[in-house]
Design a protein around this motif. Structure first.
Motif, PDB file in Angstrom:
ATOM      1  N   ARG A  49       8.661  21.505  11.980  1.00  0.00           N
ATOM      2  CA  ARG A  49       8.528  22.566  12.990  1.00  0.00           C
ATOM      3  C   ARG A  49       8.642  21.978  14.393  1.00  0.00           C
ATOM      4  O   ARG A  49       9.234  22.590  15.287  1.00  0.00           O
ATOM      5  N   ALA A  50       8.081  20.778  14.577  1.00  0.00           N
ATOM      6  CA  ALA A  50       8.185  20.109  15.877  1.00  0.00           C
ATOM      7  C   ALA A  50       9.635  19.726  16.180  1.00  0.00           C
ATOM      8  O   ALA A  50      10.077  19.797  17.325  1.00  0.00           O
ATOM      9  N   VAL A  51      10.388  19.345  15.144  1.00  0.00           N
ATOM     10  CA  VAL A  51      11.806  19.019  15.312  1.00  0.00           C
ATOM     11  C   VAL A  51      12.538  20.222  15.903  1.00  0.00           C
ATOM     12  O   VAL A  51      13.364  20.085  16.810  1.00  0.00           O
ATOM     13  N   LEU A  64      12.564  13.825  14.120  1.00  0.00           N
ATOM     14  CA  LEU A  64      13.195  13.796  12.804  1.00  0.00           C
ATOM     15  C   LEU A  64      12.830  12.515  12.062  1.00  0.00           C
ATOM     16  O   LEU A  64      12.600  12.531  10.847  1.00  0.00           O
ATOM     17  N   ARG A  65      12.723  11.424  12.792  1.00  0.00           N
ATOM     18  CA  ARG A  65      12.324  10.138  12.199  1.00  0.00           C
ATOM     19  C   ARG A  65      10.914  10.237  11.605  1.00  0.00           C
ATOM     20  O   ARG A  65      10.635   9.676  10.550  1.00  0.00           O
ATOM     21  N   VAL A  67       9.534  12.964  10.393  1.00  0.00           N
ATOM     22  CA  VAL A  67       9.674  13.732   9.152  1.00  0.00           C
ATOM     23  C   VAL A  67      10.182  12.821   8.038  1.00  0.00           C
ATOM     24  O   VAL A  67       9.664  12.855   6.912  1.00  0.00           O
ATOM     25  N   GLU A  68      11.148  12.000   8.342  1.00  0.00           N
ATOM     26  CA  GLU A  68      11.694  11.053   7.356  1.00  0.00           C
ATOM     27  C   GLU A  68      10.595  10.126   6.833  1.00  0.00           C
ATOM     28  O   GLU A  68      10.451   9.932   5.624  1.00  0.00           O
ATOM     29  N   GLU A  69       9.810   9.569   7.736  1.00  0.00           N
ATOM     30  CA  GLU A  69       8.739   8.645   7.330  1.00  0.00           C
ATOM     31  C   GLU A  69       7.684   9.338   6.478  1.00  0.00           C
ATOM     32  O   GLU A  69       7.228   8.783   5.473  1.00  0.00           O
ATOM     33  N   GLU A  70       7.290  10.534   6.858  1.00  0.00           N
ATOM     34  CA  GLU A  70       6.264  11.266   6.116  1.00  0.00           C
ATOM     35  C   GLU A  70       6.761  11.664   4.729  1.00  0.00           C
ATOM     36  O   GLU A  70       6.019  11.617   3.751  1.00  0.00           O
ATOM     37  N   CYS A  71       8.014  12.037   4.647  1.00  0.00           N
ATOM     38  CA  CYS A  71       8.599  12.423   3.358  1.00  0.00           C
ATOM     39  C   CYS A  71       8.658  11.205   2.432  1.00  0.00           C
ATOM     40  O   CYS A  71       8.276  11.283   1.259  1.00  0.00           O
ATOM     41  N   ASP A  72       9.095  10.081   2.963  1.00  0.00           N
ATOM     42  CA  ASP A  72       9.163   8.865   2.165  1.00  0.00           C
ATOM     43  C   ASP A  72       7.763   8.414   1.749  1.00  0.00           C
ATOM     44  O   ASP A  72       7.551   7.997   0.604  1.00  0.00           O
ATOM     45  N   GLU A  73       6.798   8.525   2.649  1.00  0.00           N
ATOM     46  CA  GLU A  73       5.421   8.156   2.323  1.00  0.00           C
ATOM     47  C   GLU A  73       4.864   9.050   1.211  1.00  0.00           C
ATOM     48  O   GLU A  73       4.172   8.582   0.305  1.00  0.00           O
ATOM     49  N   SER A  74       5.177  10.329   1.258  1.00  0.00           N
ATOM     50  CA  SER A  74       4.730  11.246   0.212  1.00  0.00           C
ATOM     51  C   SER A  74       5.243  10.813  -1.152  1.00  0.00           C
ATOM     52  O   SER A  74       4.502  10.839  -2.148  1.00  0.00           O
ATOM     53  N   LEU A  75       6.493  10.421  -1.198  1.00  0.00           N
ATOM     54  CA  LEU A  75       7.072   9.949  -2.455  1.00  0.00           C
ATOM     55  C   LEU A  75       6.342   8.694  -2.941  1.00  0.00           C
ATOM     56  O   LEU A  75       6.089   8.538  -4.139  1.00  0.00           O
ATOM     57  N   PHE A  76       5.967   7.826  -2.029  1.00  0.00           N
ATOM     58  CA  PHE A  76       5.226   6.616  -2.385  1.00  0.00           C
ATOM     59  C   PHE A  76       3.896   6.962  -3.052  1.00  0.00           C
ATOM     60  O   PHE A  76       3.548   6.417  -4.096  1.00  0.00           O
ATOM     61  N   TRP A  77       3.141   7.902  -2.450  1.00  0.00           N
ATOM     62  CA  TRP A  77       1.842   8.273  -3.023  1.00  0.00           C
ATOM     63  C   TRP A  77       2.007   8.926  -4.390  1.00  0.00           C
ATOM     64  O   TRP A  77       1.211   8.686  -5.299  1.00  0.00           O
ATOM     65  N   VAL A 106      17.255  15.122   5.817  1.00  0.00           N
ATOM     66  CA  VAL A 106      16.775  14.632   7.112  1.00  0.00           C
ATOM     67  C   VAL A 106      17.566  13.402   7.555  1.00  0.00           C
ATOM     68  O   VAL A 106      17.974  13.305   8.711  1.00  0.00           O
ATOM     69  N   VAL A 107      17.816  12.487   6.631  1.00  0.00           N
ATOM     70  CA  VAL A 107      18.589  11.285   6.956  1.00  0.00           C
ATOM     71  C   VAL A 107      20.013  11.669   7.370  1.00  0.00           C
ATOM     72  O   VAL A 107      20.549  11.149   8.352  1.00  0.00           O
ATOM     73  N   ALA A 108      20.619  12.597   6.636  1.00  0.00           N
ATOM     74  CA  ALA A 108      21.976  13.047   6.977  1.00  0.00           C
ATOM     75  C   ALA A 108      21.997  13.722   8.346  1.00  0.00           C
ATOM     76  O   ALA A 108      22.939  13.514   9.123  1.00  0.00           O
ATOM     77  N   SER A 109      20.979  14.512   8.654  1.00  0.00           N
ATOM     78  CA  SER A 109      20.904  15.169   9.961  1.00  0.00           C
ATOM     79  C   SER A 109      20.811  14.147  11.080  1.00  0.00           C
ATOM     80  O   SER A 109      21.445  14.299  12.123  1.00  0.00           O
ATOM     81  N   ALA A 110      20.011  13.124  10.861  1.00  0.00           N
ATOM     82  CA  ALA A 110      19.871  12.079  11.881  1.00  0.00           C
ATOM     83  C   ALA A 110      21.201  11.358  12.095  1.00  0.00           C
ATOM     84  O   ALA A 110      21.597  11.109  13.237  1.00  0.00           O
ATOM     85  N   LYS A 111      21.902  11.049  11.012  1.00  0.00           N
ATOM     86  CA  LYS A 111      23.197  10.370  11.127  1.00  0.00           C
ATOM     87  C   LYS A 111      24.205  11.240  11.870  1.00  0.00           C
ATOM     88  O   LYS A 111      24.937  10.767  12.742  1.00  0.00           O
ATOM     89  N   THR A 112      24.248  12.519  11.521  1.00  0.00           N
ATOM     90  CA  THR A 112      25.159  13.447  12.183  1.00  0.00           C
ATOM     91  C   THR A 112      24.838  13.552  13.670  1.00  0.00           C
ATOM     92  O   THR A 112      25.741  13.551  14.508  1.00  0.00           O
ATOM     93  N   THR A 113      23.572  13.624  13.984  1.00  0.00           N
ATOM     94  CA  THR A 113      23.148  13.734  15.378  1.00  0.00           C
ATOM     95  C   THR A 113      23.512  12.485  16.163  1.00  0.00           C
ATOM     96  O   THR A 113      24.032  12.575  17.287  1.00  0.00           O
TER      97      THR A 113
END
Length: 123
Positions: A49-51, A64-65, A67-77, A106-113
């Motif tokens: 939402r902040a993005v 966006l970064r 969001v990427e970190e939080e999503c990856d961290e969630s997968l880790f847990w 999210v990663v694709a959006s960052a690359k495109t941006t």
């Protein structure tokens, strides 16, 4: 996918994480990992939402970064919950798949941006 669709998708993901955490066993280890997952999993939607309210391209990429970190961290847990046998992998497979898909978006959006110099349409 539009920003509105992505907002709904990340909020749905957060709600699914909440339900998962509420269903974890009353075990100290499971609850500790669950609290970490609850924080990062709900943060995906909140930070997305902040993005959507970013003031500049640089601000957009920074948010966006997160969001990427939080999503990856969630997968880790979630991986730790499975590896420590607090929950079966089969019960988490669809949620983990959604987490991986959101991460890829999210990663694709960052690359495109970064390539275009302006915020991507999806994010």
């Amino acid at each position: 996918m539009t920003r509105e669709e992505m907002t709904v998708r990340t909020k749905t993901y957060a709600n699914r994480v909440v339900k998962l955490c509420m269903a974890l066993p009353e075990d100290w280890g499971a609850r500790t990992l669950g609290k970490q997952l609850l924080r990062s999993g709900t943060s995906v939607g909140a930070n997305y939402r902040a993005v959507c309210r970013a003031k500049s391209t640089a601000d957009f990429l920074n948010k966006l970064r997160i969001v990427e970190e939080e999503c990856d961290e969630s997968l880790f847990w979630m991986e730790l919950l499975v590896e420590n046998k607090f929950i079966k992998a089969s019960r988490l497979s669809k949620l983990m798949q959604e987490g991986n898909e959101l991460l890829a978006i999210v990663v694709a959006s960052a690359k495109t941006t970064r390539a275009s110099g302006r915020p991507a349409a999806v994010a």
